[in-house]
Design a protein around this motif. Structure first.
Motif, PDB file in Angstrom:
ATOM      1  N   LEU A 110       7.519  34.112  -5.221  1.00 37.58           N
ATOM      2  CA  LEU A 110       8.890  34.212  -4.705  1.00 37.58           C
ATOM      3  C   LEU A 110       8.853  34.671  -3.244  1.00 37.58           C
ATOM      4  CD1 LEU A 110      11.924  34.198  -5.851  1.00 37.58           C
ATOM      5  CD2 LEU A 110      11.705  36.675  -5.839  1.00 37.58           C
ATOM      6  N   CYS A 111       9.642  34.020  -2.418  1.00 42.26           N
ATOM      7  CA  CYS A 111       9.744  34.406  -0.996  1.00 42.26           C
ATOM      8  C   CYS A 111       8.470  34.162  -0.212  1.00 42.26           C
ATOM      9  CB  CYS A 111      10.159  35.864  -0.822  1.00 42.26           C
ATOM     10  SG  CYS A 111      11.754  36.226  -1.518  1.00 42.26           S
ATOM     11  N   TYR A 112       7.553  33.319  -0.713  1.00 42.22           N
ATOM     12  CA  TYR A 112       6.319  33.088   0.059  1.00 42.22           C
ATOM     13  C   TYR A 112       6.639  32.468   1.411  1.00 42.22           C
ATOM     14  CZ  TYR A 112       6.225  28.002  -0.523  1.00 42.22           C
ATOM     15  OH  TYR A 112       6.525  26.664  -0.447  1.00 42.22           O
ATOM     16  N   GLU A 113       7.756  31.730   1.491  1.00 42.73           N
ATOM     17  CA  GLU A 113       8.122  31.127   2.775  1.00 42.73           C
ATOM     18  C   GLU A 113       8.381  32.194   3.831  1.00 42.73           C
ATOM     19  OE1 GLU A 113       9.749  30.640  -0.087  1.00 42.73           O
ATOM     20  OE2 GLU A 113      10.269  28.534  -0.418  1.00 42.73           O
ATOM     21  N   MET A 114       9.081  33.277   3.411  1.00 45.75           N
ATOM     22  CA  MET A 114       9.348  34.369   4.342  1.00 45.75           C
ATOM     23  C   MET A 114       8.057  35.046   4.757  1.00 45.75           C
ATOM     24  SD  MET A 114      12.650  36.411   3.038  1.00 45.75           S
ATOM     25  CE  MET A 114      14.281  35.842   3.457  1.00 45.75           C
ATOM     26  N   GLU A 115       7.169  35.227   3.774  1.00 47.25           N
ATOM     27  CA  GLU A 115       5.918  35.920   4.080  1.00 47.25           C
ATOM     28  C   GLU A 115       5.061  35.062   5.018  1.00 47.25           C
ATOM     29  OE1 GLU A 115       4.182  37.447   0.512  1.00 47.25           O
ATOM     30  OE2 GLU A 115       2.788  38.712   1.644  1.00 47.25           O
ATOM     31  N   ILE A 116       5.065  33.760   4.805  1.00 49.69           N
ATOM     32  CA  ILE A 116       4.307  32.885   5.712  1.00 49.69           C
ATOM     33  C   ILE A 116       4.886  32.971   7.124  1.00 49.69           C
ATOM     34  CG2 ILE A 116       3.972  30.432   6.294  1.00 49.69           C
ATOM     35  CD1 ILE A 116       3.176  29.922   3.423  1.00 49.69           C
ATOM     36  N   GLN A 117       6.221  33.003   7.213  1.00 50.20           N
ATOM     37  CA  GLN A 117       6.835  33.136   8.538  1.00 50.20           C
ATOM     38  C   GLN A 117       6.442  34.466   9.196  1.00 50.20           C
ATOM     39  OE1 GLN A 117      11.128  32.733   8.601  1.00 50.20           O
ATOM     40  NE2 GLN A 117      11.158  32.635  10.834  1.00 50.20           N
ATOM     41  N   ILE A 118       6.457  35.537   8.400  1.00 53.19           N
ATOM     42  CA  ILE A 118       6.050  36.854   8.905  1.00 53.19           C
ATOM     43  C   ILE A 118       4.615  36.794   9.444  1.00 53.19           C
ATOM     44  CG2 ILE A 118       5.388  39.189   8.149  1.00 53.19           C
ATOM     45  CD1 ILE A 118       7.802  39.085   6.190  1.00 53.19           C
ATOM     46  N   LEU A 119       3.716  36.149   8.679  1.00 46.61           N
ATOM     47  CA  LEU A 119       2.304  36.118   9.071  1.00 46.61           C
ATOM     48  C   LEU A 119       2.078  35.245  10.309  1.00 46.61           C
ATOM     49  CD1 LEU A 119       0.883  35.979   5.449  1.00 46.61           C
ATOM     50  CD2 LEU A 119       0.516  37.846   7.068  1.00 46.61           C
ATOM     51  N   LEU A 120       2.799  34.128  10.400  1.00 46.85           N
ATOM     52  CA  LEU A 120       2.676  33.288  11.596  1.00 46.85           C
ATOM     53  C   LEU A 120       3.142  34.056  12.831  1.00 46.85           C
ATOM     54  CD1 LEU A 120       3.947  29.813  10.281  1.00 46.85           C
ATOM     55  CD2 LEU A 120       1.604  30.402  10.939  1.00 46.85           C
ATOM     56  N   LEU A 121       4.277  34.747  12.699  1.00 47.26           N
ATOM     57  CA  LEU A 121       4.773  35.559  13.808  1.00 47.26           C
ATOM     58  C   LEU A 121       3.763  36.647  14.176  1.00 47.26           C
ATOM     59  CD1 LEU A 121       8.540  35.957  12.861  1.00 47.26           C
ATOM     60  CD2 LEU A 121       7.734  35.357  15.135  1.00 47.26           C
ATOM     61  N   SER A 122       3.114  37.234  13.156  1.00 46.49           N
ATOM     62  CA  SER A 122       2.125  38.279  13.428  1.00 46.49           C
ATOM     63  C   SER A 122       0.959  37.731  14.236  1.00 46.49           C
ATOM     64  CB  SER A 122       1.576  38.868  12.125  1.00 46.49           C
ATOM     65  OG  SER A 122       2.617  39.309  11.316  1.00 46.49           O
ATOM     66  N   VAL A 123       0.496  36.529  13.866  1.00 50.14           N
ATOM     67  CA  VAL A 123      -0.613  35.917  14.615  1.00 50.14           C
ATOM     68  C   VAL A 123      -0.212  35.731  16.076  1.00 50.14           C
ATOM     69  CG1 VAL A 123      -2.004  33.824  14.879  1.00 50.14           C
ATOM     70  CG2 VAL A 123      -1.602  34.750  12.595  1.00 50.14           C
ATOM     71  N   PHE A 124       0.966  35.168  16.309  1.00 47.50           N
ATOM     72  CA  PHE A 124       1.423  34.940  17.685  1.00 47.50           C
ATOM     73  C   PHE A 124       1.562  36.260  18.440  1.00 47.50           C
ATOM     74  CE2 PHE A 124       2.848  30.481  18.588  1.00 47.50           C
ATOM     75  CZ  PHE A 124       2.228  29.905  17.495  1.00 47.50           C
ATOM     76  N   CYS A 125       2.148  37.249  17.775  1.00 52.58           N
ATOM     77  CA  CYS A 125       2.376  38.559  18.368  1.00 52.58           C
ATOM     78  C   CYS A 125       1.045  39.206  18.761  1.00 52.58           C
ATOM     79  CB  CYS A 125       3.123  39.398  17.342  1.00 52.58           C
ATOM     80  SG  CYS A 125       3.862  40.879  17.984  1.00 52.58           S
ATOM     81  N   ASN A 126       0.092  39.172  17.849  1.00 52.01           N
ATOM     82  CA  ASN A 126      -1.261  39.680  18.085  1.00 52.01           C
ATOM     83  C   ASN A 126      -1.925  39.058  19.288  1.00 52.01           C
ATOM     84  OD1 ASN A 126      -2.422  41.561  16.402  1.00 52.01           O
ATOM     85  ND2 ASN A 126      -2.520  40.133  14.694  1.00 52.01           N
ATOM     86  N   LEU A 127      -1.911  37.731  19.320  1.00 44.63           N
ATOM     87  CA  LEU A 127      -2.636  37.011  20.370  1.00 44.63           C
ATOM     88  C   LEU A 127      -1.958  37.183  21.720  1.00 44.63           C
ATOM     89  CD1 LEU A 127      -3.631  33.753  18.474  1.00 44.63           C
ATOM     90  CD2 LEU A 127      -4.985  35.811  18.850  1.00 44.63           C
ATOM     91  N   LEU A 128      -0.627  37.237  21.720  1.00 51.92           N
ATOM     92  CA  LEU A 128       0.082  37.443  22.975  1.00 51.92           C
ATOM     93  C   LEU A 128      -0.223  38.831  23.525  1.00 51.92           C
ATOM     94  CD1 LEU A 128       3.460  35.768  22.015  1.00 51.92           C
ATOM     95  CD2 LEU A 128       2.098  35.145  23.993  1.00 51.92           C
ATOM     96  N   ARG A 129      -0.217  39.839  22.635  1.00 48.37           N
ATOM     97  CA  ARG A 129      -0.481  41.208  23.088  1.00 48.37           C
ATOM     98  C   ARG A 129      -1.912  41.380  23.578  1.00 48.37           C
ATOM     99  NH1 ARG A 129       2.962  44.767  18.711  1.00 48.37           N
ATOM    100  NH2 ARG A 129       4.944  44.522  19.789  1.00 48.37           N
ATOM    101  N   ALA A 130      -2.843  40.577  23.019  1.00 44.93           N
ATOM    102  CA  ALA A 130      -4.244  40.695  23.427  1.00 44.93           C
ATOM    103  C   ALA A 130      -4.537  39.790  24.624  1.00 44.93           C
ATOM    104  CB  ALA A 130      -5.134  40.330  22.246  1.00 44.93           C
ATOM    105  N   ASN A 131      -3.496  39.192  25.198  1.00 38.65           N
ATOM    106  CA  ASN A 131      -3.680  38.237  26.310  1.00 38.65           C
ATOM    107  C   ASN A 131      -4.675  37.143  25.956  1.00 38.65           C
ATOM    108  OD1 ASN A 131      -1.946  39.551  28.190  1.00 38.65           O
ATOM    109  ND2 ASN A 131      -3.534  41.121  28.422  1.00 38.65           N
ATOM    110  N   ALA A 132      -4.667  36.702  24.720  1.00 37.81           N
ATOM    111  CA  ALA A 132      -5.636  35.696  24.285  1.00 37.81           C
ATOM    112  C   ALA A 132      -5.141  34.289  24.598  1.00 37.81           C
ATOM    113  CB  ALA A 132      -5.913  35.866  22.796  1.00 37.81           C
ATOM    114  N   TYR A 133      -4.674  34.109  25.821  1.00 34.52           N
ATOM    115  CA  TYR A 133      -4.214  32.771  26.216  1.00 34.52           C
ATOM    116  C   TYR A 133      -4.615  32.491  27.653  1.00 34.52           C
ATOM    117  CZ  TYR A 133      -0.449  35.757  27.928  1.00 34.52           C
ATOM    118  OH  TYR A 133       0.253  36.759  28.540  1.00 34.52           O
ATOM    119  N   ASP A 134      -4.590  31.221  27.973  1.00 29.74           N
ATOM    120  CA  ASP A 134      -5.097  30.744  29.250  1.00 29.74           C
ATOM    121  C   ASP A 134      -3.946  30.531  30.226  1.00 29.74           C
ATOM    122  OD1 ASP A 134      -6.770  29.798  31.135  1.00 29.74           O
ATOM    123  OD2 ASP A 134      -7.736  28.316  29.824  1.00 29.74           O
ATOM    124  N   MET A 135      -3.984  31.207  31.362  1.00 32.43           N
ATOM    125  CA  MET A 135      -2.921  31.026  32.342  1.00 32.43           C
ATOM    126  C   MET A 135      -3.212  29.848  33.269  1.00 32.43           C
ATOM    127  SD  MET A 135      -0.611  33.239  31.731  1.00 32.43           S
ATOM    128  CE  MET A 135       0.357  33.511  33.228  1.00 32.43           C
TER     129      MET A 135
END
Lengths: 291, 291
Positions: free
Chosen positions: A150-175
């Motif tokens: 139940l609610c796995y869709e919400m949890e998947i959304q939470i986890l995807l957002l967490s991945v993006f949030c993590n990587l953005l905060r760690a500057n893990a992207y190419d400028m």
């Protein structure tokens, strides 16, 4: 089994734009042919090792590592590096990560300049804290999509957002912009046309002419980005689709299958088949049925 | 300090529809006047104790408890139960919890029937696991909105989704319809009109007539749901707005402020003031300036 060629076009359903595809030796990574889309994609290596390509650069991936594929990047598998392996490809609509292209999350973090999307560094390993956290989230996503509580869709959304949030905060992207967008754009166009019309009689020279570039130049660029010539790519795509139909459409005649995949010449189809599998099409089909 | 009467109308900004409002004895809960909106709202008690009302039912809240306010519910504070207190009211656009009303998260979990939104049980305490987890997330949201680190918007979205996910999984919502929607709908309408036009000369009898119900019936229903009569509500609202202006518009004449808040009669305004504060308007203003 979903259609290996079409699978990348629809990611999940409109109401929940998320899909996870599993690849194993039985559904080999050769089927993970070059493609691109406007969504982010994450490839998670469950076990074994496979080398992937993004825009012509190779990335060998081992177990518990992941590959971040950014929007519009051409991506594909190159080779399996272990006999046993499995990886999951996660593709999701951007609406799961930002509410709309008007939202602050989108304009501030995902698409901070008019020119391009945030492009994350490709390989996630357990060597950094952000990599470790992201990999944990990605692994959970794969499990959730299997058990679907139940609610796995919400949890998947939470986890995807967490991945993006993590990587953005760690500057893990190419400028820096390292790609030749001009070359990429016509390779993308050709790739799109080949994947869309592979079943038809395709004249590569005419396509190049329509795109206003020389055939030689188009072939060179395509090979550089996709790892093989347009001709070989088209042939492989047709072959894969034929194999897919031979597995799934048991009652369709082999000649019919060959034709529906763009092989106008039956003897050429048989030759391809022998080269790739060591068997004739009928032998292959009987072999499949016996498995 | 934001305008206590208007504050509930715009929740954050369009790009990131989220706002957290803090209430303390300096910005007392009497200013948390009855209102309703189509968004969910969460009231988190940081310290002390305050009693709130939802659709006419009282909920005393103590420190580290929270109140879930569902869409369209009329909510307000009733009284402060400790001399020192603080609570935070979190209001957010639904787009932070579901990508669109077309999404599966919305249609499956938030709005499962055509009739109404999922209505969570009002009080969250630490007595249940889901309450504890939700309260932790809500506390983090309050802190994040104060420090606003990089990507705090994403983290707030993650935490809001977690609260919803938690409560849905714990079945912490009411399947029965306990409210009289017909009565509620005209109380909502009257509330909306009073909040919108409080500065003007409002004829309550005429409003009732326009709404096609008897004035007595309207007053009775209003008092039952909002906890006071429309007349007292209007008067309190005007008074609060006058106090707000006296604090924030130092150079505006008192008579001008009284008029802009709908007090046509200066001596009535002065009488109200004395009743509520024990001071004349000028004394009150001087007192404020000296603080």
């Amino acid at each position: 089994m979903s259609n290996p060629i079409q699978e990348k076009i629809v990611h999940g359903e409109k109401l929940f734009p998320f899909a996870a595809y599993e690849f194993t030796p039985a559904f080999p990574p050769e089927l993970f042919t070059a493609h691109w889309h406007s969504d982010y994609e994450i490839i998670y290596m469950q076990k074994g090792a496979v080398t992937f390509g993004i825009n012509g650069i190779s990335y060998p991936l081992s177990a518990h590592q992941a590959l971040m594929v950014n929007p519009y990047q051409i991506h594909y598998s190159v080779s399996a590096n272990t006999s046993d392996f499995s990886f999951t490809s996660i593709v999701f609509g951007n609406s799961l990560v930002f509410p709309s292209t008007e939202s602050r999350i989108y304009t501030r973090y995902i698409h901070p300049s008019a020119r391009e999307y945030i492009r994350f560094f490709p390989v996630l390993t357990q060597e950094t804290a952000s990599g470790m956290d992201s990999l944990k989230s990605i692994e959970k996503i794969c499990l959730l999509d299997k058990s679907r509580p139940l609610c796995y869709e919400m949890e998947i959304q939470i986890l995807l957002l967490s991945v993006f949030c993590n990587l953005l905060r760690a500057n893990a992207y190419d400028m820096e912009i390292r790609e030749d967008f001009h070359t990429l754009s016509y390779v993308q166009e050709l790739l799109y046309l080949l994947r869309k019309n592979f079943a038809e009689d395709i004249k590569l020279e005419a396509l190049a002419q329509n795109m206003n570039i020389s055939y030689e130049h188009l072939c060179r660029s395509f090979k550089k980005v996709v790892g093989k010539s347009p001709k070989k790519f088209l042939n492989d795509l047709r072959f894969q689709h034929a194999v897919y139909l031979m597995k799934t459409s048991e009652h369709q005649a082999i000649a019919e299958i060959a034709e529906s995949c763009g092989f106008s010449d039956m003897s050429y189809f048989a030759k391809c088949f022998r080269q790739k599998t060591g068997k004739t099409p009928s032998e292959y089909r009987n072999h499949m049925a016996g498995e």
